[in-house]
Motif scaffolding. Structure first.
Motif, PDB file in Angstrom:
ATOM      1  N   GLU A  86      53.226  43.559  55.672  1.00 50.01           N
ATOM      2  CA  GLU A  86      51.751  42.931  55.827  1.00 50.01           C
ATOM      3  C   GLU A  86      51.016  42.980  54.388  1.00 50.01           C
ATOM      4  OE1 GLU A  86      48.791  40.406  57.462  1.00 50.01           O
ATOM      5  OE2 GLU A  86      50.876  41.401  58.471  1.00 50.01           O
ATOM      6  N   THR A  87      51.192  42.037  53.534  1.00 49.17           N
ATOM      7  CA  THR A  87      49.901  42.525  52.571  1.00 49.17           C
ATOM      8  C   THR A  87      49.245  41.498  51.624  1.00 49.17           C
ATOM      9  OG1 THR A  87      51.913  42.236  51.291  1.00 49.17           O
ATOM     10  CG2 THR A  87      50.489  42.669  49.807  1.00 49.17           C
ATOM     11  N   SER A  88      47.489  41.288  51.851  1.00 53.20           N
ATOM     12  CA  SER A  88      46.377  40.810  51.662  1.00 53.20           C
ATOM     13  C   SER A  88      46.448  40.850  50.234  1.00 53.20           C
ATOM     14  CB  SER A  88      45.806  40.596  51.983  1.00 53.20           C
ATOM     15  OG  SER A  88      45.189  41.760  52.734  1.00 53.20           O
ATOM     16  N   GLY A  89      45.203  39.887  49.222  1.00 52.79           N
ATOM     17  CA  GLY A  89      44.511  40.271  47.961  1.00 52.79           C
ATOM     18  C   GLY A  89      44.582  39.417  47.592  1.00 52.79           C
ATOM     19  N   THR A  90      44.151  39.274  46.058  1.00 52.71           N
ATOM     20  CA  THR A  90      43.772  38.345  45.330  1.00 52.71           C
ATOM     21  C   THR A  90      44.384  39.352  44.221  1.00 52.71           C
ATOM     22  OG1 THR A  90      41.970  39.075  44.641  1.00 52.71           O
ATOM     23  CG2 THR A  90      41.853  37.239  46.185  1.00 52.71           C
ATOM     24  N   VAL A  91      44.736  38.901  42.917  1.00 50.78           N
ATOM     25  CA  VAL A  91      45.589  38.485  41.625  1.00 50.78           C
ATOM     26  C   VAL A  91      44.545  37.221  40.739  1.00 50.78           C
ATOM     27  CG1 VAL A  91      47.207  39.381  42.717  1.00 50.78           C
ATOM     28  CG2 VAL A  91      47.265  37.463  41.524  1.00 50.78           C
ATOM     29  N   ALA A  92      44.540  38.294  39.574  1.00 55.00           N
ATOM     30  CA  ALA A  92      44.672  37.483  38.565  1.00 55.00           C
ATOM     31  C   ALA A  92      44.183  38.379  36.924  1.00 55.00           C
ATOM     32  CB  ALA A  92      42.228  37.726  38.453  1.00 55.00           C
ATOM     33  N   VAL A  93      44.481  36.678  36.487  1.00 57.09           N
ATOM     34  CA  VAL A  93      44.929  37.003  34.921  1.00 57.09           C
ATOM     35  C   VAL A  93      44.383  36.919  34.189  1.00 57.09           C
ATOM     36  CG1 VAL A  93      46.457  36.854  32.568  1.00 57.09           C
ATOM     37  CG2 VAL A  93      47.480  37.071  35.196  1.00 57.09           C
ATOM     38  N   LEU A  94      43.400  37.497  32.940  1.00 53.62           N
ATOM     39  CA  LEU A  94      42.318  37.907  32.336  1.00 53.62           C
ATOM     40  C   LEU A  94      42.347  38.372  30.939  1.00 53.62           C
ATOM     41  CD1 LEU A  94      40.440  40.551  34.828  1.00 53.62           C
ATOM     42  CD2 LEU A  94      40.587  38.110  35.034  1.00 53.62           C
ATOM     43  N   ARG A  95      41.880  37.419  30.563  1.00 51.41           N
ATOM     44  CA  ARG A  95      41.865  38.058  29.540  1.00 51.41           C
ATOM     45  C   ARG A  95      40.478  38.375  28.783  1.00 51.41           C
ATOM     46  NH1 ARG A  95      44.325  34.131  25.209  1.00 51.41           N
ATOM     47  NH2 ARG A  95      42.890  32.626  26.618  1.00 51.41           N
ATOM     48  N   LEU A  96      40.462  40.145  27.883  1.00 51.53           N
ATOM     49  CA  LEU A  96      39.389  40.675  27.859  1.00 51.53           C
ATOM     50  C   LEU A  96      39.331  40.513  26.213  1.00 51.53           C
ATOM     51  CD1 LEU A  96      40.717  44.274  29.456  1.00 51.53           C
ATOM     52  CD2 LEU A  96      39.582  42.443  30.079  1.00 51.53           C
ATOM     53  N   PRO A  97      37.426  40.629  26.102  1.00 49.76           N
ATOM     54  CA  PRO A  97      36.845  40.161  24.767  1.00 49.76           C
ATOM     55  C   PRO A  97      37.330  40.762  23.675  1.00 49.76           C
ATOM     56  CG  PRO A  97      35.180  40.528  26.136  1.00 49.76           C
ATOM     57  CD  PRO A  97      36.583  41.518  27.376  1.00 49.76           C
ATOM     58  N   ASP A  98      38.595  41.680  24.076  1.00 51.88           N
ATOM     59  CA  ASP A  98      38.926  42.321  22.408  1.00 51.88           C
ATOM     60  C   ASP A  98      40.029  41.617  22.175  1.00 51.88           C
ATOM     61  OD1 ASP A  98      40.743  43.398  24.673  1.00 51.88           O
ATOM     62  OD2 ASP A  98      40.831  45.652  23.990  1.00 51.88           O
ATOM     63  N   GLY A  99      40.699  40.168  23.361  1.00 51.70           N
ATOM     64  CA  GLY A  99      41.981  39.992  23.316  1.00 51.70           C
ATOM     65  C   GLY A  99      43.015  40.176  23.899  1.00 51.70           C
ATOM     66  N   SER A 100      43.338  41.421  24.214  1.00 56.72           N
ATOM     67  CA  SER A 100      44.120  41.377  25.013  1.00 56.72           C
ATOM     68  C   SER A 100      43.902  41.275  26.941  1.00 56.72           C
ATOM     69  CB  SER A 100      43.404  43.377  25.535  1.00 56.72           C
ATOM     70  OG  SER A 100      42.976  44.133  26.042  1.00 56.72           O
ATOM     71  N   ARG A 101      45.075  41.530  28.063  1.00 54.90           N
ATOM     72  CA  ARG A 101      44.969  40.644  29.110  1.00 54.90           C
ATOM     73  C   ARG A 101      45.554  41.905  29.874  1.00 54.90           C
ATOM     74  NH1 ARG A 101      50.066  37.084  27.460  1.00 54.90           N
ATOM     75  NH2 ARG A 101      50.496  38.268  26.519  1.00 54.90           N
ATOM     76  N   ILE A 102      44.947  41.293  31.258  1.00 55.80           N
ATOM     77  CA  ILE A 102      45.366  42.679  32.561  1.00 55.80           C
ATOM     78  C   ILE A 102      45.674  41.884  33.478  1.00 55.80           C
ATOM     79  CG2 ILE A 102      44.573  44.548  31.480  1.00 55.80           C
ATOM     80  CD1 ILE A 102      42.159  43.647  33.573  1.00 55.80           C
ATOM     81  N   LEU A 103      46.477  42.225  34.480  1.00 51.68           N
ATOM     82  CA  LEU A 103      46.767  42.002  35.726  1.00 51.68           C
ATOM     83  C   LEU A 103      45.736  42.725  36.453  1.00 51.68           C
ATOM     84  CD1 LEU A 103      48.658  39.130  37.682  1.00 51.68           C
ATOM     85  CD2 LEU A 103      49.730  42.217  37.720  1.00 51.68           C
ATOM     86  N   ARG A 104      44.608  41.870  37.293  1.00 48.49           N
ATOM     87  CA  ARG A 104      44.036  42.351  38.187  1.00 48.49           C
ATOM     88  C   ARG A 104      44.499  42.301  39.802  1.00 48.49           C
ATOM     89  NH1 ARG A 104      39.822  46.217  38.755  1.00 48.49           N
ATOM     90  NH2 ARG A 104      38.301  45.078  39.935  1.00 48.49           N
ATOM     91  N   LEU A 105      44.756  43.611  40.654  1.00 44.96           N
ATOM     92  CA  LEU A 105      44.763  42.806  42.063  1.00 44.96           C
ATOM     93  C   LEU A 105      43.219  43.568  42.226  1.00 44.96           C
ATOM     94  CD1 LEU A 105      47.932  45.193  42.346  1.00 44.96           C
ATOM     95  CD2 LEU A 105      47.812  42.714  42.474  1.00 44.96           C
ATOM     96  N   GLU A 106      43.074  43.012  42.826  1.00 45.42           N
ATOM     97  CA  GLU A 106      41.949  43.172  43.427  1.00 45.42           C
ATOM     98  C   GLU A 106      41.849  43.118  45.706  1.00 45.42           C
ATOM     99  OE1 GLU A 106      37.816  40.547  42.673  1.00 45.42           O
ATOM    100  OE2 GLU A 106      38.184  42.234  40.783  1.00 45.42           O
ATOM    101  N   ASN A 107      41.190  43.841  45.912  1.00 44.35           N
ATOM    102  CA  ASN A 107      41.244  44.319  47.475  1.00 44.35           C
ATOM    103  C   ASN A 107      42.163  44.161  48.046  1.00 44.35           C
ATOM    104  OD1 ASN A 107      38.333  44.457  48.015  1.00 44.35           O
ATOM    105  ND2 ASN A 107      38.508  41.886  47.323  1.00 44.35           N
ATOM    106  N   LEU A 108      43.471  45.397  47.355  1.00 41.82           N
ATOM    107  CA  LEU A 108      44.743  45.186  47.488  1.00 41.82           C
ATOM    108  C   LEU A 108      45.030  45.889  48.440  1.00 41.82           C
ATOM    109  CD1 LEU A 108      48.324  44.453  47.125  1.00 41.82           C
ATOM    110  CD2 LEU A 108      47.998  46.953  45.843  1.00 41.82           C
TER     111      LEU A 108
END
Length: 188
Positions: A86-108
């Motif tokens: 059982e798995t729930s939550g959201t994911v987002a790929v974000l570009r930060l102001p410095d140009g780097s990118r992250i994958l963010r898991l929220e409410n996993l």
């Protein structure tokens, strides 16, 4: 006759000890009852040093502020679905102001498990048991070990990773080659 029973009992006990010595580290059944909560903040938009004796507010030099983003830009998003656990939550790929990118898991919210990883994959997200094992069939990129099975967390995406090469995120159990849950990545 009594000696045979005793020898059989000793052999069975020795066999059980060997099976447990192998099975416990492999399956780690206690993880069904453990949780690790990780709540990381979204990386700050613009780092500003406050180590100054000046009473004048700090300024940011460089490009005009109207051209420099001050908040993360959302590139891709998705919603986790359940596979093996059982798995729930959201994911987002974000570009930060410095140009780097992250994958963010929220409410996993998922089960704890042995050797869990966060993967970008070129596999489609398939609902149900048919989707449990597809993420290692093609191209994938591990972003590292899952930090916790509950909460919100950030995973840096290396510069050389082309996001166009991937269409999904999987919480992948490397030990048993199975997805705990996955999300299709969609443009915003």
């Amino acid at each position: 006759m009594r000696k045979r029973w005793r020898a059989a009992l000793i052999a069975a006990a020795a066999g059980a000890v060997v099976v447990l010595a192998v099975a416990l580290p492999l399956f780690q059944p206690w993880r069904l009852f453990t949780d690790k909560v990780v709540d990381e903040a979204l990386p700050s938009a613009v780092p500003i040093s406050t180590n100054s004796s000046s009473t004048t507010p700090p300024t940011i030099s460089g490009a005009p502020s109207s051209h420099r983003p001050t908040a993360p830009e959302i590139l891709l998003t998705g919603k986790l679905i359940t596979h093996e656990h059982e798995t729930s939550g959201t994911v987002a790929v974000l570009r930060l102001p410095d140009g780097s990118r992250i994958l963010r898991l929220e409410n996993l919210d998922t089960s704890d498990g042995p050797d869990l990883k966060v993967w970008l994959s070129d596999a489609p997200v398939i609902v149900g048991k048919n989707g449990w094992h597809v993420f290692d069939d093609g191209r994938y990129r591990s972003l590292g070990g899952l930090k916790g099975n509950h909460g919100s967390q950030n995973y840096p995406i290396p510069k050389e990773v082309r996001l166009d090469d991937f269409q999904s995120v999987a919480i992948w159990c490397d030990r048993f080659n199975v997805s705990f849950g996955a999300a299709e990545l969609k443009s915003t």
